[in-house]
Scaffold this motif. Structure first.
Motif, PDB file in Angstrom:
ATOM      1  N   ASP A 178      -6.866  77.091  -8.512  1.00  0.00           N
ATOM      2  CA  ASP A 178      -6.966  76.913  -9.767  1.00  0.00           C
ATOM      3  C   ASP A 178      -8.181  78.086  -9.377  1.00  0.00           C
ATOM      4  OD1 ASP A 178      -5.187  75.768 -10.745  1.00  0.00           O
ATOM      5  OD2 ASP A 178      -6.161  73.844 -11.506  1.00  0.00           O
ATOM      6  N   CYS A 179      -9.196  78.192  -8.400  1.00  0.00           N
ATOM      7  CA  CYS A 179     -10.219  78.913  -8.391  1.00  0.00           C
ATOM      8  C   CYS A 179     -10.118  80.230  -9.041  1.00  0.00           C
ATOM      9  CB  CYS A 179     -11.382  78.643  -6.958  1.00  0.00           C
ATOM     10  SG  CYS A 179     -12.703  79.404  -7.040  1.00  0.00           S
ATOM     11  N   ILE A 180     -10.977  80.572 -10.018  1.00  0.00           N
ATOM     12  CA  ILE A 180     -11.353  82.456 -10.178  1.00  0.00           C
ATOM     13  C   ILE A 180     -12.266  82.851  -9.621  1.00  0.00           C
ATOM     14  CG2 ILE A 180      -9.882  81.695 -12.181  1.00  0.00           C
ATOM     15  CD1 ILE A 180     -13.186  82.521 -13.753  1.00  0.00           C
ATOM     16  N   ARG A 181     -12.663  82.153  -8.994  1.00  0.00           N
ATOM     17  CA  ARG A 181     -14.138  82.794  -7.618  1.00  0.00           C
ATOM     18  C   ARG A 181     -14.987  83.479  -9.036  1.00  0.00           C
ATOM     19  NH1 ARG A 181     -11.147  85.933  -3.476  1.00  0.00           N
ATOM     20  NH2 ARG A 181      -9.317  84.803  -3.970  1.00  0.00           N
ATOM     21  N   CYS A 182     -15.751  82.885  -9.853  1.00  0.00           N
ATOM     22  CA  CYS A 182     -16.620  83.477 -10.565  1.00  0.00           C
ATOM     23  C   CYS A 182     -17.475  83.271  -9.903  1.00  0.00           C
ATOM     24  CB  CYS A 182     -16.936  82.572 -11.855  1.00  0.00           C
ATOM     25  SG  CYS A 182     -17.032  81.344 -11.783  1.00  0.00           S
ATOM     26  N   TYR A 183     -17.998  81.883  -9.137  1.00  0.00           N
ATOM     27  CA  TYR A 183     -19.264  81.776  -8.099  1.00  0.00           C
ATOM     28  C   TYR A 183     -19.991  81.416  -9.136  1.00  0.00           C
ATOM     29  CZ  TYR A 183     -16.746  84.626  -4.902  1.00  0.00           C
ATOM     30  OH  TYR A 183     -15.617  85.056  -3.566  1.00  0.00           O
ATOM     31  N   ALA A 184     -19.857  80.721 -10.355  1.00  0.00           N
ATOM     32  CA  ALA A 184     -20.474  80.323 -11.258  1.00  0.00           C
ATOM     33  C   ALA A 184     -21.114  78.948 -11.062  1.00  0.00           C
ATOM     34  CB  ALA A 184     -20.275  79.382 -12.515  1.00  0.00           C
ATOM     35  N   CYS A 185     -20.882  77.747  -9.876  1.00  0.00           N
ATOM     36  CA  CYS A 185     -20.887  77.003  -9.256  1.00  0.00           C
ATOM     37  C   CYS A 185     -22.067  77.618  -8.005  1.00  0.00           C
ATOM     38  CB  CYS A 185     -19.596  76.536  -8.431  1.00  0.00           C
ATOM     39  SG  CYS A 185     -18.721  76.956  -7.466  1.00  0.00           S
ATOM     40  N   ARG A 186     -22.010  78.201  -7.386  1.00  0.00           N
ATOM     41  CA  ARG A 186     -22.940  78.653  -5.839  1.00  0.00           C
ATOM     42  C   ARG A 186     -23.874  79.194  -6.647  1.00  0.00           C
ATOM     43  NH1 ARG A 186     -22.321  84.196  -3.759  1.00  0.00           N
ATOM     44  NH2 ARG A 186     -22.721  85.231  -5.380  1.00  0.00           N
ATOM     45  N   PHE A 221     -11.061  79.192   1.940  1.00  0.00           N
ATOM     46  CA  PHE A 221     -11.834  79.618   2.754  1.00  0.00           C
ATOM     47  C   PHE A 221     -13.475  79.597   1.718  1.00  0.00           C
ATOM     48  CE2 PHE A 221     -14.828  83.477   4.336  1.00  0.00           C
ATOM     49  CZ  PHE A 221     -14.378  82.431   5.789  1.00  0.00           C
ATOM     50  N   PHE A 222     -13.415  80.382   0.414  1.00  0.00           N
ATOM     51  CA  PHE A 222     -15.246  80.061  -0.488  1.00  0.00           C
ATOM     52  C   PHE A 222     -15.102  78.723  -0.094  1.00  0.00           C
ATOM     53  CE2 PHE A 222     -16.280  79.358  -4.527  1.00  0.00           C
ATOM     54  CZ  PHE A 222     -17.872  79.877  -4.102  1.00  0.00           C
ATOM     55  N   HIS A 223     -14.474  77.348  -0.560  1.00  0.00           N
ATOM     56  CA  HIS A 223     -14.809  76.308  -0.736  1.00  0.00           C
ATOM     57  C   HIS A 223     -15.175  75.465  -0.095  1.00  0.00           C
ATOM     58  CE1 HIS A 223     -14.362  76.201  -5.323  1.00  0.00           C
ATOM     59  NE2 HIS A 223     -13.387  77.081  -4.928  1.00  0.00           N
ATOM     60  N   SER A 224     -14.832  75.442   1.745  1.00  0.00           N
ATOM     61  CA  SER A 224     -15.336  74.764   2.796  1.00  0.00           C
ATOM     62  C   SER A 224     -16.277  75.913   3.506  1.00  0.00           C
ATOM     63  CB  SER A 224     -13.574  75.035   3.715  1.00  0.00           C
ATOM     64  OG  SER A 224     -13.146  76.503   3.343  1.00  0.00           O
ATOM     65  N   VAL A 243     -20.337  73.363 -14.506  1.00  0.00           N
ATOM     66  CA  VAL A 243     -20.482  74.616 -15.195  1.00  0.00           C
ATOM     67  C   VAL A 243     -18.926  75.754 -14.964  1.00  0.00           C
ATOM     68  CG1 VAL A 243     -22.644  76.053 -14.915  1.00  0.00           C
ATOM     69  CG2 VAL A 243     -20.938  76.161 -12.986  1.00  0.00           C
ATOM     70  N   CYS A 244     -17.888  74.573 -13.981  1.00  0.00           N
ATOM     71  CA  CYS A 244     -17.008  75.517 -13.450  1.00  0.00           C
ATOM     72  C   CYS A 244     -15.908  75.427 -15.107  1.00  0.00           C
ATOM     73  CB  CYS A 244     -16.488  74.950 -12.497  1.00  0.00           C
ATOM     74  SG  CYS A 244     -14.481  75.084 -11.905  1.00  0.00           S
ATOM     75  N   PRO A 245     -15.189  77.354 -15.147  1.00  0.00           N
ATOM     76  CA  PRO A 245     -14.710  76.785 -16.314  1.00  0.00           C
ATOM     77  C   PRO A 245     -13.161  77.067 -15.973  1.00  0.00           C
ATOM     78  CG  PRO A 245     -14.417  79.233 -14.612  1.00  0.00           C
ATOM     79  CD  PRO A 245     -15.631  77.959 -13.937  1.00  0.00           C
ATOM     80  N   VAL A 246     -13.166  76.377 -15.247  1.00  0.00           N
ATOM     81  CA  VAL A 246     -10.897  75.724 -14.188  1.00  0.00           C
ATOM     82  C   VAL A 246     -11.885  73.785 -14.042  1.00  0.00           C
ATOM     83  CG1 VAL A 246     -10.220  77.760 -14.215  1.00  0.00           C
ATOM     84  CG2 VAL A 246     -11.579  76.976 -11.890  1.00  0.00           C
ATOM     85  N   ASP A 247     -12.411  73.673 -14.156  1.00  0.00           N
ATOM     86  CA  ASP A 247     -12.299  72.476 -14.138  1.00  0.00           C
ATOM     87  C   ASP A 247     -12.161  71.556 -12.857  1.00  0.00           C
ATOM     88  OD1 ASP A 247     -13.809  70.179 -15.996  1.00  0.00           O
ATOM     89  OD2 ASP A 247     -11.522  69.074 -16.608  1.00  0.00           O
ATOM     90  N   ILE A 248     -12.909  72.860 -11.469  1.00  0.00           N
ATOM     91  CA  ILE A 248     -12.835  72.198 -10.631  1.00  0.00           C
ATOM     92  C   ILE A 248     -13.215  70.871  -9.894  1.00  0.00           C
ATOM     93  CG2 ILE A 248     -12.741  72.690  -7.752  1.00  0.00           C
ATOM     94  CD1 ILE A 248     -11.468  75.363  -8.931  1.00  0.00           C
ATOM     95  N   PRO A 249     -12.947  69.060  -9.403  1.00  0.00           N
ATOM     96  CA  PRO A 249     -13.921  68.678  -8.807  1.00  0.00           C
ATOM     97  C   PRO A 249     -14.518  68.213  -7.778  1.00  0.00           C
ATOM     98  CG  PRO A 249     -11.382  67.968  -8.870  1.00  0.00           C
ATOM     99  CD  PRO A 249     -11.400  69.174  -8.855  1.00  0.00           C
ATOM    100  N   ILE A 250     -15.631  69.739  -7.883  1.00  0.00           N
ATOM    101  CA  ILE A 250     -16.520  69.969  -6.568  1.00  0.00           C
ATOM    102  C   ILE A 250     -16.590  69.077  -6.068  1.00  0.00           C
ATOM    103  CG2 ILE A 250     -17.498  71.693  -5.842  1.00  0.00           C
ATOM    104  CD1 ILE A 250     -17.531  73.382  -7.902  1.00  0.00           C
ATOM    105  N   SER A 251     -17.648  67.972  -7.097  1.00  0.00           N
ATOM    106  CA  SER A 251     -18.168  67.128  -6.322  1.00  0.00           C
ATOM    107  C   SER A 251     -17.512  66.371  -5.597  1.00  0.00           C
ATOM    108  CB  SER A 251     -19.299  66.019  -7.755  1.00  0.00           C
ATOM    109  OG  SER A 251     -19.897  66.371  -8.618  1.00  0.00           O
TER     110      SER A 251
HETATM  111  S1  SF4 Z   1     -17.520  77.478 -10.788  1.00  0.00           S
HETATM  112 FE1  SF4 Z   1     -15.100  76.866 -10.180  1.00  0.00          FE
HETATM  113  S2  SF4 Z   1     -14.382  79.386 -10.939  1.00  0.00           S
HETATM  114 FE2  SF4 Z   1     -15.714  79.634 -10.932  1.00  0.00          FE
HETATM  115  S3  SF4 Z   1     -15.784  79.861  -7.760  1.00  0.00           S
HETATM  116 FE3  SF4 Z   1     -17.025  77.565  -9.106  1.00  0.00          FE
HETATM  117  S4  SF4 Z   1     -15.110  76.255  -7.995  1.00  0.00           S
HETATM  118 FE4  SF4 Z   1     -14.648  78.439  -8.704  1.00  0.00          FE
END
Ligand code: SF4
Ligand code: SF4
Ligand code: SF4
Length: 299
Positions: A178-186, A221-224, A243-251
């Motif tokens: 689902d990640c749109i690689r907006c990089y808001a998480c980073r 690749f990005f997430h790992s 902040v993830c707009p697509v609700d990925i459980p990054i934690s």
């Molecule tokens: S904030 Fe969510 S959608 Fe955006 S890059 Fe990070 S994981 Fe992907």
């Protein structure tokens, strides 16, 4: 919340009167379920400071702002914010000399989902250190700070660990796709402090390792890579997931790595001094080798 807000305003006033250049705290957002960072430089603006049920924003990352370099700063930090601050000091990213910190005994906060439902924030249900006990000044009542049992910390991780390997892979494939690689998480992470990111942009000269193709391989690749770069840094402040707009459980990714580091390498979550190297910077001959033949299992 009123007790915390009143104390925050009082300390901010004293701070400005005694020579601080700027106070970093929280103020209300546009809606009652929002809270924003506040940067106060004038006594007249102090009344806008407000700690509400949604003051989740970890303020420590703002200490990295270039325009605050050399300023005398007063900042309010909850337990999770303070852990991030300590990591920033350990990684020589901020100079504690110019920073006055006031701790908050955090009662646990709330979050609102995309459907408008409000609940106790997930990160707060795992939190083990809501009060930054080391600080001289703590505002709020310690006796009403949230209390979780130690088992709450890794409940989600343990659920995932109980799945078979291919089930875990399917779970993550489903989530990460689902990640749109907006990089808001980073960008929001106080501990993703590199100004030029090796994986994706940062300045016009960087050689991006990830292209914009809509492929799982790029998302993965990005997430790992980000997860490994956060190994030993992440303090579970929950900002990335928030902040993830697509609700990925990054934690869950970061917590799995933290859990492994604690179990396999016996490293503290946040070291009290900078002599403890991060797990990717440290090598010992007797390090366990999870995943390799003969290594510890469960990783
Ligand atoms: S904030 Fe969510 S959608 Fe955006 S890059 Fe990070 S994981 Fe992907
Ligand atoms: S994680 Fe802990 S310190 Fe942070 S907001 Fe939640 S309860 Fe407060
Ligand atoms: S990776 Fe996420 S949870 Fe960890 S420190 Fe960064 S923003 Fe906080």
């Amino acid at each position: 919340m009123e007790i915390i807000t009143n104390a925050m305003r009082q300390l901010a006033r004293e701070g400005l009167e005694n020579g601080l250049d700027i106070i970093i705290g929280w103020k209300d957002g546009r809606f009652e379920w929002q809270s924003k960072p506040a940067f106060i430089t004038e006594i007249n603006d102090i009344e806008s400071l407000n700690f509400n049920n949604y003051s989740l924003k970890n303020l420590s990352g703002y200490l990295l702002k270039k325009e605050l370099k050399d300023k005398k700063i007063g900042i309010f930090l909850k337990g999770c914010d303070y852990k991030a601050y300590k990591q920033l000091v350990n990684y020589n990213q901020v100079d504690p000399e110019n920073i006055q910190i006031w701790g908050i005994a955090c009662p646990g906060l709330k979050e609102r989902d995309f459907h408008g439902n409000t609940s106790n924030a997930e990160r707060c249900q795992r939190c083990q250190e809501p009060v930054p006990e080391e600080l001289e000044t703590i505002i709020g009542k310690k006796e009403v700070a949230i209390q979780n049992s130690p088992e709450d910390k890794y409940q989600d991780v343990k659920k995932l660990e109980s799945l078979a390997t291919d089930e875990r892979f399917d779970y993550w494939k489903d989530q990460i796709s689902d990640c749109i690689r907006c990089y808001a998480c980073r960008n929001t992470c106080p501990l993703c402090e590199c100004t030029t990111c090796m994986i994706a942009g940062g300045d016009s000269n960087s050689d991006d390792w990830i292209d914009s193709a809509k492929e799982f391989s790029q998302d993965f690749f990005f997430h790992s890579i980000r997860a490994f770069h956060q190994a030993g840094r992440c303090v579970d402040c929950g900002e990335c997931e928030e902040v993830c707009p697509v609700d990925i459980p990054i934690s869950k990714i970061n917590n799995k790595i933290r859990h492994d580091i604690e179990n396999l390498y016996e490293m503290p979550e946040v070291a009290d001094d900078d002599s403890v190297m991060g797990p990717l910077l440290d090598f010992r001959e007797d390090d366990p080798e999870p995943g390799s033949k003969g290594g510890k299992e469960n990783a």
